[in-house]
Design a protein around this motif. Structure first.
Motif, short mmCIF file in Angstrom:
data_model
loop_
_atom_site.label_atom_id
_atom_site.label_comp_id
_atom_site.label_asym_id
_atom_site.label_seq_id
_atom_site.Cartn_x
_atom_site.Cartn_y
_atom_site.Cartn_z
N HIS A 1 1.59 1.11 16.78
CA HIS A 1 0.99 -0.21 16.49
C HIS A 1 2.07 -1.14 15.97
CE1 HIS A 1 1.29 1.61 12.53
NE2 HIS A 1 1.17 0.39 12.00
N HIS B 1 5.55 0.87 15.88
CA HIS B 1 5.95 2.09 15.18
C HIS B 1 4.75 3.03 15.08
CE1 HIS B 1 4.47 -0.70 12.12
NE2 HIS B 1 4.15 0.35 11.37
N ASP C 1 2.36 -4.08 12.90
CA ASP C 1 1.58 -4.46 11.73
C ASP C 1 0.82 -5.76 11.97
OD1 ASP C 1 2.25 -2.16 10.40
OD2 ASP C 1 4.06 -3.01 9.51
N ARG D 1 3.97 13.89 2.28
CA ARG D 1 4.96 12.84 2.57
C ARG D 1 4.47 11.53 1.96
NH1 ARG D 1 4.36 8.92 6.94
NH2 ARG D 1 3.48 8.06 5.03
N TRP E 1 9.34 -0.09 4.55
CA TRP E 1 8.72 1.25 4.46
C TRP E 1 9.62 2.05 3.53
CZ3 TRP E 1 9.19 6.47 5.07
CH2 TRP E 1 8.04 7.21 5.38
N ILE F 1 4.56 1.01 1.18
CA ILE F 1 4.82 -0.03 2.17
C ILE F 1 4.63 -1.39 1.50
CG2 ILE F 1 3.95 -1.04 4.31
CD1 ILE F 1 3.27 1.82 5.20
N GLN G 1 0.85 -1.20 0.00
CA GLN G 1 0.00 0.00 0.00
C GLN G 1 0.88 1.25 0.00
OE1 GLN G 1 -2.36 -0.34 3.61
NE2 GLN G 1 -0.74 0.43 4.91
N THR H 1 3.75 7.22 13.23
CA THR H 1 4.28 8.38 12.51
C THR H 1 3.60 9.62 13.09
OG1 THR H 1 2.65 8.20 10.70
CG2 THR H 1 4.77 7.12 10.36
O1 LIG Z 1 3.25 5.79 6.78
C1 LIG Z 1 2.59 6.11 7.75
O2 LIG Z 1 2.34 7.27 8.04
C2 LIG Z 1 2.07 5.04 8.67
C3 LIG Z 1 1.78 3.81 7.95
C4 LIG Z 1 1.90 2.60 8.81
O3 LIG Z 1 2.53 2.57 9.82
C5 LIG Z 1 1.23 1.41 8.35
O4 LIG Z 1 0.56 1.43 7.31
O5 LIG Z 1 1.36 0.37 9.06
#
Ligand SMILES: O=C(O)CCC(=O)C(=O)O
Length: 280
Positions: free
Chosen positions: A141, A222, A143, A233, A158, A237, A126, A224
């Motif tokens: 969180h 992680h 994944d 930005r 990422w 992923i 994604q 953001t």
């Molecule tokens: O890129 C982001 O801002 C967070 C995305 C993320 O952590 C995710 O999709 O698991």
């Protein structure tokens, strides 16, 4: 050690963290040891500009369709996405040659070998674009907190399509917690699943220039931060799991046991990238 205030996911029992028993081919033994210890690795400059440009061209086009869809929804929102805040462009590999080719990029497949094992499938892909109009954090969180899988570790790459900085919402990771397996997550409406409230001690912001990759375990917490700049930005992923990985169904939130297991091998979007250590 579990971070203060957290508990394990109810299906996370008898977990032992391990990496595959392979000689690394793409990263150094030191980098592999760092990933083993900390659960993440920053790899600036992994991709060339041509690869990034091809991805951005296709992902911008697909993301514009997603954003137009969101703009037509009530409050501009759908699930955790919101026009002007954050968009998720799912499964670009179904609609983009650049994305499909990228999933088999030698550098990524090399990371798969070194950090997942000799038999690996694409699990999920994604694009995530963080927009400046409505700055918003993405909560802490793992994944694996979104969909519980067995084995619990898979690899998240990422990929920075634009420079990712603290100001525009680069990832922040919490080292060493991946070794505990999946944590209990709570749904925070409308921003997503969360396993840690507030900013934990030891969190590390990982700034990375466009073309760099942050490789982390699906078990690495992680988050953001909000994008407080004027620009978008952009990240792509791409996640890879061991062949045979299963997604587990069941109502764990209400004490339920697993009710079923699904393979993660849709030939269109969860295709093999590595078999017996050889790129497919
Ligand atoms: O890129 C982001 O801002 C967070 C995305 C993320 O952590 C995710 O999709 O698991």
């Amino acid at each position: 050690m579990l971070p203060p205030g957290t508990t394990r996911h109810p299906w996370n029992d008898r977990f032992t963290w391990t990496l595959p028993d392979v000689e690394p081919t793409t990263i150094t033994p030191q980098q592999r040891a760092a990933f083993d210890r900390d659960g993440y690795l920053a790899l600036p400059g992994l991709l060339d500009q041509q690869t990034v440009d091809a991805l951005v061209g296709d992902l911008d086009r697909l993301e514009a369709q997603v954003d137009a869809f969101l703009a037509g929804q009530e409050d501009g929102r759908f699930d955790i996405a919101e026009s002007g805040a954050i968009t998720f462009t799912l499964h670009a590999v179904l609609r983009s040659d650049a994305a499909r080719n990228f999933a088999r990029h030698p550098a990524l497949v090399g990371l798969c070998h070194d950090l997942v094992g000799p038999d690996v499938n694409l699990y999920w892909d994604q694009a995530v674009y963080k927009k400046p109009e409505k700055p918003r954090r993405f909560p802490w969180h793992q994944d694996t907190g979104y969909t519980f899988v067995e084995p619990q570790h898979y690899l998240t790459c990422w990929v920075a399509l634009t420079d990712a900085t603290v100001d525009n919402g680069c990832p922040r990771v919490l080292p060493q917690v991946h070794r505990e397996g999946t944590l209990l997550h709570e749904w925070i409406d409308p921003i997503g699943w969360q396993c840690i409230d507030g900013d934990p001690d030891g969190a590390v912001p990982v700034e990375i220039p466009a073309g760099g990759v942050i490789a982390f375990s699906s078990l690495t917490p992680h988050s953001t931060g909000p994008n407080t700049t004027d620009g978008v930005r952009k990240a792509y992923i791409v996640q890879f799991g061991a062949d045979g990985m299963l997604a587990v169904d069941g109502d764990w939130e209400h004490g339920g046991e697993p009710t079923g297991r699904r393979t993660c091998d849709d030939p269109q979007r969860q295709f093999p990238v590595l078999r017996d250590g050889v790129p497919v």
